[in-house]
Design an enzyme around this catalytic site. Structure first.
Site, PDB file in Angstrom:
ATOM      1  N   LYS A   1       7.045  36.371  34.960  1.00 51.85           N
ATOM      2  CA  LYS A   1       8.362  36.734  35.263  1.00 51.85           C
ATOM      3  C   LYS A   1       9.110  37.498  33.933  1.00 51.85           C
ATOM      4  O   LYS A   1       9.797  38.321  34.195  1.00 51.85           O
ATOM      5  CB  LYS A   1       9.308  35.576  35.461  1.00 51.85           C
ATOM      6  CG  LYS A   1       8.752  34.708  36.948  1.00 51.85           C
ATOM      7  CD  LYS A   1       9.530  33.477  37.019  1.00 51.85           C
ATOM      8  CE  LYS A   1       9.674  32.531  36.141  1.00 51.85           C
ATOM      9  NZ  LYS A   1       8.318  31.746  35.832  1.00 51.85           N
TER      10      LYS A   1
ATOM     11  N   GLY B   1       8.347  29.737  28.698  1.00 50.92           N
ATOM     12  CA  GLY B   1       7.609  30.664  27.673  1.00 50.92           C
ATOM     13  C   GLY B   1       7.587  32.181  28.709  1.00 50.92           C
ATOM     14  O   GLY B   1       6.676  32.164  29.297  1.00 50.92           O
ATOM     15  N   HIS B   2       8.528  32.918  28.133  1.00 50.56           N
ATOM     16  CA  HIS B   2       8.241  34.222  28.692  1.00 50.56           C
ATOM     17  C   HIS B   2       8.032  35.352  27.747  1.00 50.56           C
ATOM     18  O   HIS B   2       8.454  35.396  26.572  1.00 50.56           O
ATOM     19  CB  HIS B   2       9.684  34.504  29.107  1.00 50.56           C
ATOM     20  CG  HIS B   2      10.379  33.633  30.357  1.00 50.56           C
ATOM     21  ND1 HIS B   2      11.757  33.552  30.801  1.00 50.56           N
ATOM     22  CD2 HIS B   2       9.627  32.835  31.032  1.00 50.56           C
ATOM     23  CE1 HIS B   2      11.832  32.601  31.625  1.00 50.56           C
ATOM     24  NE2 HIS B   2      10.439  32.242  32.028  1.00 50.56           N
TER      25      HIS B   2
ATOM     26  N   ARG C   1      -4.329  26.598  30.833  1.00 56.90           N
ATOM     27  CA  ARG C   1      -4.153  26.638  32.059  1.00 56.90           C
ATOM     28  C   ARG C   1      -5.113  26.345  33.195  1.00 56.90           C
ATOM     29  O   ARG C   1      -6.256  27.037  32.989  1.00 56.90           O
ATOM     30  CB  ARG C   1      -3.158  27.943  32.530  1.00 56.90           C
ATOM     31  CG  ARG C   1      -1.999  27.820  31.678  1.00 56.90           C
ATOM     32  CD  ARG C   1      -1.263  29.004  32.062  1.00 56.90           C
ATOM     33  NE  ARG C   1       0.012  29.321  31.125  1.00 56.90           N
ATOM     34  CZ  ARG C   1       0.327  30.491  30.830  1.00 56.90           C
ATOM     35  NH1 ARG C   1      -0.120  31.736  31.201  1.00 56.90           N
ATOM     36  NH2 ARG C   1       1.373  30.684  29.882  1.00 56.90           N
TER      37      ARG C   1
ATOM     38  N   GLN D   1      10.384  28.416  35.036  1.00 57.94           N
ATOM     39  CA  GLN D   1       9.254  27.843  35.599  1.00 57.94           C
ATOM     40  C   GLN D   1       9.018  28.295  37.116  1.00 57.94           C
ATOM     41  O   GLN D   1       9.089  29.522  37.253  1.00 57.94           O
ATOM     42  CB  GLN D   1       9.427  26.308  35.712  1.00 57.94           C
ATOM     43  CG  GLN D   1       9.496  25.550  34.465  1.00 57.94           C
ATOM     44  CD  GLN D   1      10.902  25.617  33.698  1.00 57.94           C
ATOM     45  OE1 GLN D   1      11.844  25.498  34.214  1.00 57.94           O
ATOM     46  NE2 GLN D   1      10.791  26.072  32.389  1.00 57.94           N
TER      47      GLN D   1
ATOM     48  N   LEU E   1      -0.610  40.535  36.926  1.00 62.94           N
ATOM     49  CA  LEU E   1      -2.021  40.145  36.783  1.00 62.94           C
ATOM     50  C   LEU E   1      -2.989  40.602  37.508  1.00 62.94           C
ATOM     51  O   LEU E   1      -3.962  39.882  37.597  1.00 62.94           O
ATOM     52  CB  LEU E   1      -2.059  38.806  36.088  1.00 62.94           C
ATOM     53  CG  LEU E   1      -1.330  38.396  34.778  1.00 62.94           C
ATOM     54  CD1 LEU E   1      -0.135  37.402  35.220  1.00 62.94           C
ATOM     55  CD2 LEU E   1      -2.158  38.118  33.818  1.00 62.94           C
TER      56      LEU E   1
ATOM     57  N   ASP F   1       4.772  30.288  34.873  1.00 61.49           N
ATOM     58  CA  ASP F   1       3.847  31.335  34.385  1.00 61.49           C
ATOM     59  C   ASP F   1       3.461  32.502  35.325  1.00 61.49           C
ATOM     60  O   ASP F   1       2.293  32.844  35.106  1.00 61.49           O
ATOM     61  CB  ASP F   1       2.477  30.447  33.915  1.00 61.49           C
ATOM     62  CG  ASP F   1       2.901  29.322  32.932  1.00 61.49           C
ATOM     63  OD1 ASP F   1       3.934  29.451  32.148  1.00 61.49           O
ATOM     64  OD2 ASP F   1       2.242  28.046  33.184  1.00 61.49           O
TER      65      ASP F   1
HETATM   66  P1  IMP Z   1       9.077  19.685  31.645  1.00 63.13           P
HETATM   67  O1  IMP Z   1       9.709  20.790  32.216  1.00 63.13           O
HETATM   68  O2  IMP Z   1       8.550  19.802  29.816  1.00 63.13           O
HETATM   69  O3  IMP Z   1       9.615  18.153  31.739  1.00 63.13           O
HETATM   70  O4  IMP Z   1       7.302  19.276  32.159  1.00 63.13           O
HETATM   71  C1  IMP Z   1       7.260  18.921  33.520  1.00 63.13           C
HETATM   72  C2  IMP Z   1       6.223  19.997  34.071  1.00 63.13           C
HETATM   73  O5  IMP Z   1       6.497  21.213  34.235  1.00 63.13           O
HETATM   74  C3  IMP Z   1       4.876  19.938  33.208  1.00 63.13           C
HETATM   75  O6  IMP Z   1       3.701  19.904  34.208  1.00 63.13           O
HETATM   76  C4  IMP Z   1       4.872  21.057  32.407  1.00 63.13           C
HETATM   77  O7  IMP Z   1       3.645  21.639  32.051  1.00 63.13           O
HETATM   78  C5  IMP Z   1       5.463  22.081  33.398  1.00 63.13           C
HETATM   79  N1  IMP Z   1       6.312  23.243  32.914  1.00 63.13           N
HETATM   80  C6  IMP Z   1       7.561  23.185  32.396  1.00 63.13           C
HETATM   81  N2  IMP Z   1       7.843  24.249  32.037  1.00 63.13           N
HETATM   82  C7  IMP Z   1       6.875  25.071  32.488  1.00 63.13           C
HETATM   83  C8  IMP Z   1       6.585  26.673  32.364  1.00 63.13           C
HETATM   84  O8  IMP Z   1       7.646  27.315  31.888  1.00 63.13           O
HETATM   85  N3  IMP Z   1       5.392  27.199  33.024  1.00 63.13           N
HETATM   86  C9  IMP Z   1       4.844  26.339  33.552  1.00 63.13           C
HETATM   87  N4  IMP Z   1       4.887  25.080  33.421  1.00 63.13           N
HETATM   88  C10 IMP Z   1       5.799  24.479  33.041  1.00 63.13           C
END
Ligand code: IMP
Length: 428
Positions: free
Chosen positions: A18, A42-43, A308, A227, A334, A15
């Site tokens: 990017k 989520g971009h 968040r 991520q 930000l 987050d």
């Molecule tokens: P998963 O990727 O759904 O397995 O989640 C594993 C961990 O990564 C959790 O804490 C999610 O909230 C975090 N996470 C996964 N994708 C994102 C992202 O794009 N942004 C922020 N956190 C993420």
């Protein structure tokens, strides 16, 4: 000759905005490739007064001359991919002709989402707090091989139907006998997914061969990390991580392009730090200041809508991530959000049991206990969202940026002061 390719990677827990940076830099690249994760990402991209949310398609989609590639390191939910293409193809010119999806990419199926939901529920307080998109189970199947399905298998529907039938039979044993749930109906799943496969078929390609050819032709490739480094399965805050290499280390296996063909690595950080889901977060502010940052920064998940967790900029963790990725420069996003805060701090180190740590801890228990060493900096109250050059920023803001550069040990090359493309400051 040094490669003109660029890699964008998050230096914290994702987050970092990017998407905006990839969209901006896509204009100077021929190809934009996603190398890890799936629709857990989520971009957000904003221009001409509109905001677009992306999960799977590379954030270069709005540049009509860029080829968008989903690399083999990504896990693809075919339904989500098709929905996303349909949602954006009005604005993203000829998207279906410009999008290539790796035949090596693994796919997400209903059993992945079901098993993840049941497992997270079953863990109770010990859960990871995942996005429930089936990401972990899909990567687990990839490593385990027996039940894995790569996108290229959609090109052989008869073979795939038999495989799906067998997988559902195996999975239903677990769903019914272990969890006491109803099983899945293989024929119904297949009917739905066979249609997705047909729709995606023209976009399935050997993207490794394509990218290697592009490297040889001197094309400029933009690698888009999803991520962030602290969520990297090997180098992040395990076990509270995602299931892929979310650091720059994922780009090679996730695309097939050798690391030495990547020219420049830019690490992206927000001007403060956030985290979603469970796991240690030493600089977290569980008070009114944390709430203020959340509201000013609209810090709610793009994918799940979860609030968040917000805290001070953790430059100790970021320095670790910067070294791990071998970054050439930093992008701060930000920065405008920090205006109007009554105080401003950055974390320069951790103490565990009264001892100051030299290195970012490899042990989750130590990270859980870590007390941040905070340094106070002068806050500012001006609205900086209209600044377009570094010298237009207030003195205190410039001092903040310079201090961050000093601690992390890399130059700040871009600063984002708002969601729009225009709201960006470039530094030579
Ligand atoms: P998963 O990727 O759904 O397995 O989640 C594993 C961990 O990564 C959790 O804490 C999610 O909230 C975090 N996470 C996964 N994708 C994102 C992202 O794009 N942004 C922020 N956190 C993420």
């Amino acid at each position: 000759m040094k490669s003109k390719s660029t890699l964008i990677v998050g230096l914290t827990w994702g987050d970092e905005a990017k998407g905006k940076i990839v969209d901006l830099l896509a204009a100077e690249h021929h190809i934009v490739v996603r190398y890890n994760g799936g629709n857990n990402a989520g971009h957000t991209v904003a221009f001409d007064g509109e905001t677009y949310k992306l999960h799977l398609v590379p954030s270069g989609l709005f540049h009509k001359n860029a080829t968008c590639v989903i690399g083999g390191g990504v896990v693809v939910d075919p339904k989500v991919l098709l929905e996303e293409i349909a949602r954006h193809e009005g604005k993203a010119v000829r998207l279906r002709q410009r999008l290539l999806v790796s035949s090596r990419a693994h796919t997400i199926w209903p059993w992945h989402k079901l098993v993840e939901a049941l497992s997270e529920k079953h863990q109770g307080k010990g859960k990871i707090g995942t996005t429930l998109r089936g990401i972990g189970p899909a990567y687990a199947d990839k490593a385990n091989r027996v039940h894995a399905i790569r996108l290229g298998e959609f090109l052989r529907p008869e073979h795939l139907w038999k495989k799906v039938e067998r997988i559902v039979e195996d999975r239903n044993l677990v769903f019914t006998k272990v969890f006491g749930e109803a099983g899945l109906d293989a024929a119904a799943v297949w009917q739905e997914y066979a249609a997705y496969g047909e729709a995606i078929r023209p976009m399935i390609a050997d993207t490794t061969a394509y990218l290697l050819g592009a490297v040889e032709k001197g094309k400029r490739i933009l690698f888009e990390g999803a991520q962030g480094t602290l969520l990297d399965i090997d180098h992040g805050t395990y076990p509270y991580v995602t299931s892929s290499n979310a650091s720059a280390a994922g780009a090679w296996p996730g695309t097939g392009v050798p690391a030495r063909a990547i020219g420049e690595i830019l690490g992206v950080v927000k001007a403060y730090t956030t985290r979603v889901g469970e796991g240690p977060f030493p600089t977290e502010l569980k008070d009114a200041l944390g709430d203020q940052i959340r509201e000013q920064g609209h810090e709610y998940g793009t994918t799940t809508g979860r609030p968040r967790r917000c805290g001070w900029l953790d430059t100790f963790a970021i320095r670790y991530a910067a070294r791990l990725n071998g970054i050439d420069g930093i992008v701060i996003t930000l920065l405008d959000v920090l205006g109007k805060l009554p105080e401003l701090k950055v974390c320069t180190g951790y103490k565990v049991g009264g001892r100051t740590l030299k290195e970012f801890p490899d042990d989750p228990a130590a990270l859980q206990e870590a007390q941040p060493i905070l340094e106070s900096l002068e806050p500012w109250t001006e609205d900086i969202s209209g600044a377009r050059s570094f010298k237009e920023l207030p003195r205190a803001t410039r001092a903040y940026v310079k201090r961050v550069e000093e601690i992390i040990g890399a130059p700040v090359r871009m600063i984002s002061v708002g969601p729009d493309r225009e709201q960006t400051i470039f530094r030579p």
